[in-house]
Enzyme design. Structure first.
Site, PDB file in Angstrom:
ATOM      1  N   CYS A  80      81.762  24.309  55.465  1.00 40.19           N
ATOM      2  CA  CYS A  80      81.704  22.996  55.992  1.00 40.19           C
ATOM      3  C   CYS A  80      82.183  23.075  57.404  1.00 40.19           C
ATOM      4  O   CYS A  80      83.096  24.004  57.534  1.00 40.19           O
ATOM      5  CB  CYS A  80      82.729  21.992  55.158  1.00 40.19           C
ATOM      6  SG  CYS A  80      83.046  20.484  55.921  1.00 40.19           S
ATOM      7  N   THR A  81      81.563  22.458  58.455  1.00 37.16           N
ATOM      8  CA  THR A  81      82.048  22.802  59.581  1.00 37.16           C
ATOM      9  C   THR A  81      83.413  22.292  59.999  1.00 37.16           C
ATOM     10  O   THR A  81      83.942  22.429  61.074  1.00 37.16           O
ATOM     11  CB  THR A  81      80.732  22.277  60.890  1.00 37.16           C
ATOM     12  OG1 THR A  81      80.687  20.907  60.463  1.00 37.16           O
ATOM     13  CG2 THR A  81      79.511  23.050  60.264  1.00 37.16           C
ATOM     14  N   HIS A  82      83.923  21.458  59.448  1.00 42.30           N
ATOM     15  CA  HIS A  82      85.215  21.046  59.554  1.00 42.30           C
ATOM     16  C   HIS A  82      86.221  22.104  59.356  1.00 42.30           C
ATOM     17  O   HIS A  82      87.250  21.837  59.727  1.00 42.30           O
ATOM     18  CB  HIS A  82      85.592  19.698  58.884  1.00 42.30           C
ATOM     19  CG  HIS A  82      85.116  18.477  59.199  1.00 42.30           C
ATOM     20  ND1 HIS A  82      83.729  18.260  59.115  1.00 42.30           N
ATOM     21  CD2 HIS A  82      85.597  17.465  59.831  1.00 42.30           C
ATOM     22  CE1 HIS A  82      83.286  16.726  59.736  1.00 42.30           C
ATOM     23  NE2 HIS A  82      84.592  16.473  60.200  1.00 42.30           N
ATOM     24  N   CYS A 137      76.168  20.625  60.554  1.00 42.35           N
ATOM     25  CA  CYS A 137      76.941  20.028  59.423  1.00 42.35           C
ATOM     26  C   CYS A 137      75.976  20.563  58.122  1.00 42.35           C
ATOM     27  O   CYS A 137      74.894  20.422  57.822  1.00 42.35           O
ATOM     28  CB  CYS A 137      76.666  18.656  59.344  1.00 42.35           C
ATOM     29  SG  CYS A 137      77.146  17.526  57.868  1.00 42.35           S
TER      30      CYS A 137
HETATM   31  N1  DGL Z   1      80.982  18.908  58.685  1.00 42.23           N
HETATM   32  C1  DGL Z   1      80.395  18.704  57.488  1.00 42.23           C
HETATM   33  C2  DGL Z   1      79.671  19.793  56.764  1.00 42.23           C
HETATM   34  O1  DGL Z   1      79.569  20.631  57.320  1.00 42.23           O
HETATM   35  C3  DGL Z   1      80.610  17.199  56.481  1.00 42.23           C
HETATM   36  C4  DGL Z   1      81.778  16.753  56.214  1.00 42.23           C
HETATM   37  C5  DGL Z   1      81.705  15.485  55.525  1.00 42.23           C
HETATM   38  O2  DGL Z   1      81.426  14.605  56.498  1.00 42.23           O
HETATM   39  O3  DGL Z   1      82.179  15.300  54.507  1.00 42.23           O
HETATM   40  O4  DGL Z   1      79.389  19.750  55.458  1.00 42.23           O
END
Ligand code: DGL
Length: 275
Positions: free
Chosen positions: A182-184, A70
């Protein structure tokens, strides 16, 4: 021994996906803090407390290393976690450096997409300041993508209008490289490709983190020790719902399909940074 993975939600699976390709024979514990996702729209203090609590839980599971999969969590607590625990703690940060290097000598700019919290952190500003003297980097938060991913909503008819609205104020022809910070966000590479002009490169840090993890465990002789098992937790509760587990499998397949499609595009690079 088990390798721990942590994210606010399912974004971290985009990192685990790359790790599984390099090390399919380990055991993994994937912890998503779904009670508190999204982190990116909360305060630093709030998020720090959630992460410390979650990592306390993960640390009790006898792990050999921990990947903070993350960008937001990495920017807030990576040093603190490293000083608290004896196992190695790896993080991920927006792949600004390879993006700036790749676009060197070009007139075009780099766009970093990440969470609001990542983009406002000192760590990010220091990083950009250090490697972008020409000031060719722009940044944009896309909180809607985190929400869509958590709802397993990936349909282009939903995602493309959202992206078009959020990007409307930018001249997309100015960018040669987009950092998925962001990993999402890698789940949405198909829609992103349709919104940006052809030829734009998309870079994420997940391969770099995966390579770093393999190298680290390799030097300690800790590779090929498991059965390829993955245990999933949502805010401290183990997931045993088979419908949800098969949705996670579906995410890995989605990433495989997108990666195969992108491999046909010349000049693509998804090499990134690790820290
Ligand atoms: N997946 C996360 C990242 O890489 C954070 C996403 C979130 O919870 O806002 O930053």
């Amino acid at each position: 021994m088990t390798i721990g993975f942590f994210d606010s939600g399912i974004g971290g699976l985009t990192v685990l996906h790359q790790v599984l390709k390099l090390m399919p024979q380990e055991d993994y514990l994937f912890y998503a803090d779904t009670d508190h996702v999204p982190y990116g729209e909360k305060t630093k203090e709030e998020v720090r407390a959630y992460i410390l609590q979650a990592v306390e839980f993960i640390a009790r599971q006898d792990i050999t290393a921990l990947v903070i999969a993350c960008n937001t969590a990495t920017s807030i607590v990576i040093e603190e976690l490293r000083s608290r625990y004896t196992f190695p703690v790896l993080g991920i940060e927006p792949a600004v450096k390879p993006a700036v290097e790749q676009s060197e000598g070009q007139q075009q700019r780099v766009l970093v997409l990440a969470t609001r919290l990542t983009l406002q952190e000192k760590k990010y500003h220091d990083l950009v300041h250090r490697i972008d003297p020409g000031e060719r980097v722009d940044s944009l938060p896309l909180p809607g993508l985190v929400q869509y991913a958590e709802q397993f909503e990936f349909r282009e008819e939903k995602i493309i209008p959202y992206l078009q609205k959020e990007l409307a104020h930018l001249n997309l022809a100015r960018y040669s490289t987009v950092v998925l910070g962001c990993t999402h966000f890698p789940y949405f590479e198909d829609s992103l490709r349709k919104v940006f002009p052809p030829g734009v490169k998309f870079i994420s840090g997940s391969r770099g983190t995966a390579r770093h993890l393999k190298q680290l465990l390799g030097t300690k002789g800790e590779i090929n020790q498991g059965t390829g098992n993955i245990r999933y937790y949502r805010s401290g509760v183990e997931v045993d719902d088979s419908a949800l587990l098969s949705k996670y499998d579906g995410l890995f397949k989605r990433l495989d399909v997108m990666e195969a499609a992108a491999a046909d595009i010349p000049d693509r690079s998804s090499e990134g940074e690790f820290i």
